[in-house]
Write a protein that holds these residues in place. Structure first.
Motif, PDB file in Angstrom:
ATOM      1  N   THR A   4     -15.824   2.052  21.725  1.00 53.90           N
ATOM      2  CA  THR A   4     -16.503   2.525  20.527  1.00 53.90           C
ATOM      3  C   THR A   4     -17.478   1.469  20.022  1.00 53.90           C
ATOM      4  O   THR A   4     -17.131   0.285  19.947  1.00 53.90           O
ATOM      5  N   LEU A   5     -18.685   1.880  19.670  1.00 57.02           N
ATOM      6  CA  LEU A   5     -19.682   0.969  19.128  1.00 57.02           C
ATOM      7  C   LEU A   5     -19.540   0.914  17.608  1.00 57.02           C
ATOM      8  O   LEU A   5     -19.566   1.933  16.935  1.00 57.02           O
ATOM      9  N   PHE A   6     -19.390  -0.297  17.083  1.00 56.45           N
ATOM     10  CA  PHE A   6     -19.326  -0.495  15.636  1.00 56.45           C
ATOM     11  C   PHE A   6     -20.636  -1.127  15.179  1.00 56.45           C
ATOM     12  O   PHE A   6     -21.058  -2.170  15.686  1.00 56.45           O
ATOM     13  N   GLU A   7     -21.282  -0.467  14.227  1.00 52.19           N
ATOM     14  CA  GLU A   7     -22.581  -0.924  13.744  1.00 52.19           C
ATOM     15  C   GLU A   7     -22.431  -2.151  12.846  1.00 52.19           C
ATOM     16  O   GLU A   7     -21.337  -2.510  12.421  1.00 52.19           O
ATOM     17  N   TYR A   8     -23.548  -2.762  12.542  1.00 48.35           N
ATOM     18  CA  TYR A   8     -23.580  -3.897  11.628  1.00 48.35           C
ATOM     19  C   TYR A   8     -23.018  -3.496  10.260  1.00 48.35           C
ATOM     20  O   TYR A   8     -23.327  -2.440   9.729  1.00 48.35           O
ATOM     21  N   GLY A   9     -22.146  -4.336   9.726  1.00 48.79           N
ATOM     22  CA  GLY A   9     -21.621  -4.089   8.388  1.00 48.79           C
ATOM     23  C   GLY A   9     -20.472  -3.099   8.305  1.00 48.79           C
ATOM     24  O   GLY A   9     -20.142  -2.637   7.215  1.00 48.79           O
ATOM     25  N   GLU A  10     -19.839  -2.781   9.435  1.00 44.68           N
ATOM     26  CA  GLU A  10     -18.687  -1.866   9.400  1.00 44.68           C
ATOM     27  C   GLU A  10     -17.512  -2.493   8.644  1.00 44.68           C
ATOM     28  O   GLU A  10     -16.723  -1.801   8.006  1.00 44.68           O
ATOM     29  N   TYR A  11     -17.381  -3.819   8.745  1.00 49.43           N
ATOM     30  CA  TYR A  11     -16.295  -4.539   8.087  1.00 49.43           C
ATOM     31  C   TYR A  11     -16.872  -5.716   7.313  1.00 49.43           C
ATOM     32  O   TYR A  11     -17.983  -6.166   7.576  1.00 49.43           O
ATOM     33  N   PHE A  12     -16.076  -6.213   6.353  1.00 37.68           N
ATOM     34  CA  PHE A  12     -16.495  -7.370   5.558  1.00 37.68           C
ATOM     35  C   PHE A  12     -15.526  -8.529   5.758  1.00 37.68           C
ATOM     36  O   PHE A  12     -14.322  -8.322   5.946  1.00 37.68           O
ATOM     37  N   MET A  13     -16.064  -9.734   5.708  1.00 39.26           N
ATOM     38  CA  MET A  13     -15.249 -10.936   5.593  1.00 39.26           C
ATOM     39  C   MET A  13     -15.371 -11.447   4.163  1.00 39.26           C
ATOM     40  O   MET A  13     -16.481 -11.624   3.658  1.00 39.26           O
ATOM     41  N   LEU A  14     -14.248 -11.654   3.494  1.00 40.14           N
ATOM     42  CA  LEU A  14     -14.283 -12.196   2.133  1.00 40.14           C
ATOM     43  C   LEU A  14     -14.593 -13.687   2.201  1.00 40.14           C
ATOM     44  O   LEU A  14     -13.864 -14.454   2.836  1.00 40.14           O
ATOM     45  N   ASP A  15     -15.666 -14.090   1.535  1.00 40.99           N
ATOM     46  CA  ASP A  15     -16.099 -15.482   1.561  1.00 40.99           C
ATOM     47  C   ASP A  15     -15.646 -16.234   0.305  1.00 40.99           C
ATOM     48  O   ASP A  15     -15.224 -17.381   0.385  1.00 40.99           O
ATOM     49  N   GLU A  16     -15.714 -15.563  -0.853  1.00 43.21           N
ATOM     50  CA  GLU A  16     -15.360 -16.235  -2.096  1.00 43.21           C
ATOM     51  C   GLU A  16     -15.183 -15.203  -3.205  1.00 43.21           C
ATOM     52  O   GLU A  16     -15.940 -14.228  -3.284  1.00 43.21           O
ATOM     53  N   VAL A  17     -14.182 -15.407  -4.050  1.00 44.14           N
ATOM     54  CA  VAL A  17     -13.987 -14.576  -5.236  1.00 44.14           C
ATOM     55  C   VAL A  17     -14.674 -15.270  -6.402  1.00 44.14           C
ATOM     56  O   VAL A  17     -14.325 -16.387  -6.777  1.00 44.14           O
ATOM     57  N   LEU A  18     -15.665 -14.591  -6.999  1.00 38.76           N
ATOM     58  CA  LEU A  18     -16.485 -15.201  -8.053  1.00 38.76           C
ATOM     59  C   LEU A  18     -16.054 -14.802  -9.458  1.00 38.76           C
ATOM     60  O   LEU A  18     -16.145 -15.594 -10.385  1.00 38.76           O
ATOM     61  N   GLU A  19     -15.594 -13.562  -9.611  1.00 38.80           N
ATOM     62  CA  GLU A  19     -15.238 -13.068 -10.943  1.00 38.80           C
ATOM     63  C   GLU A  19     -14.223 -11.940 -10.806  1.00 38.80           C
ATOM     64  O   GLU A  19     -14.310 -11.120  -9.882  1.00 38.80           O
TER      65      GLU A  19
END
Length: 304
Positions: free
Chosen positions: A128-143
């Motif tokens: 299966t091909l997954f496009e750009y932005g299918e998942y997120f990596m959490l980098d930092e909680v700001l608020e």
């Protein structure tokens, strides 16, 4: 035992090697994780859906924590993006024991965070091909506990109960996080639990599963006879091997008779599973028989 003489608090060489190996593995896993995502971090508002959960595979040192989000807003452009996505981050064993893996992210809450979007890739198993932005990596909680009108409207709609009542069933309530309608029904004169898969991850209908259920109900006696016999023929020998102290071996007929139906689960694409209580024949394990409305029965097993 050999020690490093120049250290004030000497560490055994074997311990130091283990320490270095551990931190090398940590570094490798972190870098491998990061390579799946864009190097550029974006600032967004997210609306979380459910509690986070974590997995650790193979020789991984860190846990991969996953949390579903319902929607997000690009803070730079103000654009709203609806639809579920999975947001992930890495957690140590110590953090895993803390509330929500140390980050204390709550379900159905709005946060301002930095995320990195997944790069395109092909799943080597399903192709299966997954496009750009299918998942997120959490980098930092700001608020935390933010307010955003559009996301609050989405949350308000999400929190509304969805109930269906197909023919032959009692009320079935949708668990939107699982995409599953749950309740009870009458099957051949007896009540049992019922679970129906929603039509997709974000659907509030279960038309495909209901169609399969109605076909099962139209010939319920015939289906139950086939399902019970299928399980008994597959599992009676296992039950006899399980209980070495029994004086008289179970017959297929007795095994069939003692099974008690607890739950029916109906999925999409015609698949279904029937779960039975084993009446103590296999150590209190559940019996599950799976099949497809068009292809017939395909497996009988014990679980739990």
């Amino acid at each position: 035992m050999i020690y490093k003489s120049i250290e004030k608090n000497p560490i055994k060489i074997s311990e130091k090697e283990n320490y270095m190996e551990l931190h090398s593995d940590l570094f490798i896993q972190k870098e491998r994780f990061k390579t799946k995502y864009d190097k550029h971090a974006e600032e967004v508002y997210i609306l979380t859906e459910n509690e986070s959960g974590a997995t650790r595979l193979g020789d991984d040192v860190l846990w991969t924590v996953n949390m579903s989000i319902l929607a997000y807003v690009d803070i730079e452009t103000g654009e709203l993006f609806k639809g579920k996505k999975t947001m992930s981050w890495l957690s140590s064993e110590e953090e895993r024991r803390l509330e929500d893996y140390g980050l204390n992210l709550k379900p159905q809450t709005i946060y301002r965070v930095k995320i990195r979007k997944s790069l395109p890739y092909v799943n080597k198993y399903s192709e299966t091909l997954f496009e750009y932005g299918e998942y997120f990596m959490l980098d930092e909680v700001l608020e935390r506990d933010c307010h955003h009108l559009e996301l609050e409207e989405i949350l308000k709609e999400y929190q509304k109960e969805v109930i269906i009542r197909p023919d032959g069933c009692h009320d079935l309530l949708l668990d939107k996080a699982l995409g599953l309608f749950s309740g009870s029904m009458i099957w051949n004169g007896k009540e049992c639990s019922l679970h129906l898969d929603a039509d997709d991850d974000e659907a509030i209908t279960a038309d495909e599963a209901i169609d399969t259920l109605q076909k099962l109900l139209n010939h319920s006696q015939e289906w139950e006879e086939k399902i019970r016999l299928y399980a008994a023929e597959y599992l009676t020998d296992i039950a006899n091997d399980w209980s070495e102290d029994i004086k008289v071996e179970l017959s297929v007929e007795e095994f069939n008779k003692r099974m008690r139906l607890d739950n029916i689960s109906v999925m999409t694409e015609g698949d279904f599973e029937f779960f039975f209580n084993d009446d103590g024949m296999i150590g209190g394990h559940d019996i599950v028989v799976s099949g497809n409305i068009d292809k017939g029965l395909d497996d009988a097993n014990i679980i739990g």
